[in-house]
Structure formats: structure tokens, C-alpha cells
Design an enzyme around this catalytic site. Structure first.
Site, PDB file in Angstrom:
ATOM      1  N   HIS A  37       1.608   2.087  -2.035  1.00 44.84           N
ATOM      2  CA  HIS A  37       1.997   1.202  -0.932  1.00 44.84           C
ATOM      3  C   HIS A  37       3.492   1.373  -0.691  1.00 44.84           C
ATOM      4  O   HIS A  37       4.306   0.946  -1.498  1.00 44.84           O
ATOM      5  CB  HIS A  37       1.670  -0.247  -1.310  1.00 44.84           C
ATOM      6  CG  HIS A  37       1.718  -1.200  -0.170  1.00 44.84           C
ATOM      7  ND1 HIS A  37       2.897  -1.667   0.358  1.00 44.84           N
ATOM      8  CD2 HIS A  37       0.721  -1.769   0.542  1.00 44.84           C
ATOM      9  CE1 HIS A  37       2.627  -2.492   1.351  1.00 44.84           C
ATOM     10  NE2 HIS A  37       1.299  -2.570   1.477  1.00 44.84           N
ATOM     11  N   HIS A  39       1.326   3.028   6.112  1.00 41.30           N
ATOM     12  CA  HIS A  39       2.211   2.472   5.084  1.00 41.30           C
ATOM     13  C   HIS A  39       1.602   2.556   3.685  1.00 41.30           C
ATOM     14  O   HIS A  39       2.292   2.304   2.699  1.00 41.30           O
ATOM     15  CB  HIS A  39       2.537   1.005   5.400  1.00 41.30           C
ATOM     16  CG  HIS A  39       1.393   0.091   5.123  1.00 41.30           C
ATOM     17  ND1 HIS A  39       0.242   0.076   5.898  1.00 41.30           N
ATOM     18  CD2 HIS A  39       1.194  -0.811   4.138  1.00 41.30           C
ATOM     19  CE1 HIS A  39      -0.604  -0.809   5.401  1.00 41.30           C
ATOM     20  NE2 HIS A  39      -0.056  -1.358   4.337  1.00 41.30           N
TER      21      HIS A  39
END
Length: 160
Positions: free
Chosen positions: A81, A66
Site C-alpha cells: 500500500h 495506490h
């Protein structure tokens, strides 16, 4: 002559994804929105391809895919992110195209993510990009606009 010198002190960081560049303060997670990790910019992605925002080395590709951190030759530590709380997906809907330790060039494909599946699972896909070592630089300024393509300048960093 001074003009050229000042320009050399500025580093430009590109958008890691196609979408809309918005203020980092629009991110609902306080870790990003309150700039706890550092200054940056956020992107509302319109496609699920995440690219290197600058030349450097992948200093960390999270196991959950992620997020990825790249360190540039100038020492800029960039965290990309993808989404909020997406760590809990444990890599589901994410595919890595790089690895920790890999040398990358701006525009290299790092990750792909199925944005629709992530949204369907109930997650916000806003993608903060933060300079983790903000204090090492004189300034980190976001350039926000409506639509950006991956690689368009969204952060300008001034060296000390």
C-alpha cells in the site's frame, strides 16, 4: 538434517521499494499500525519504483493504483500500500506497469509513483507491506533496518 527442514519452512519476502524498513507499528493509520489487516513491515521510500516483493500473481491492482496485492505460489497474500490515504488521489501521480492477473517475479516493476508530488499534495508516503492471511502461517516476522534496497529481505514467514 533438521536444520535444512526448518529452513524450507521459511519464506522470505523482499522490500518492494528502496528506502528504510521500519516497524509496521510506526504507521499512523491504525488499520496498518495496529495490524488489523495482518502483520507486516513499513518502508519509508527513497524512490518511487515499487517492485514485486516475491514471485506470484497480481491478485488485485487497485483502480486507483495506490495498492497492489500479490499471491505467491505458497499462498502468501501480500498487500503493498503506497502511502496513507492515497486512494483519494484516484491514480494521480501513479503509473501501473502490471495488471490484475499478471504473473510476476520478485523484482519486477509494478508501479511508479512521483513521491514528491504525493508529498506536495499533503500525503504521507510511508508504504506498509502486510501479509493479509497472517493467520495461515506460524509466524510473520519483520526484519527492520535503516536502509534497504528493493528485494532485500524484510519479512520472514514460517509455514505451519
Amino acid at each position: 538434517m533438521g536444520l535444512f527442514k526448518r529452513k524450507a519452512n521459511k519464506l522470505q519476502i523482499g522490500a518492494p521499494v528502496k528506502g528504510n524498513a521500519v516497524s509496521i507499528r510506526e504507521v499512523s493509520d491504525p488499520t496498518f499500525g495496529e495490524e488489523i489487516l495482518g502483520k507486516g513491515v513499513a518502508l519509508q521510500p527513497s524512490e518511487g519504483k515499487i517492485y514485486a516483493p516475491a514471485d506470484g500473481e497480481v491478485s488485485l491492482l487497485f483502480d486507483t493504483l495506490h495498492a497492489v496485492t500479490i499471491t505467491t505460489e505458497e499462498g502468501v497474500e501480500i498487500l503493498v500500500h503506497v502511502g496513507l490515504d492515497t486512494v483519494t488521489l484516484k491514480g494521480q501521480h501513479f503509473t501501473a506497469h502490471t495488471a490484475t492477473g499478471a504473473k510476476v517475479k520478485k523484482g519486477d516493476l509494478l508501479l511508479t509513483v512521483d513521491l514528491e508530488q504525493v508529498k506536495a499534495a499533503g500525503y504521507d508516503v510511508i508504504t506498509p507491506m502486510v501479509i493479509c492471511n497472517t493467520d495461515d502461517f506460524a509466524s510473520v516476522e519483520a526484519i527492520t533496518q535503516d536502509a534497504v534496497n528493493a528485494g532485500d529481505t524484510v519479512l520472514e514467514i514460517t509455514k505451519k
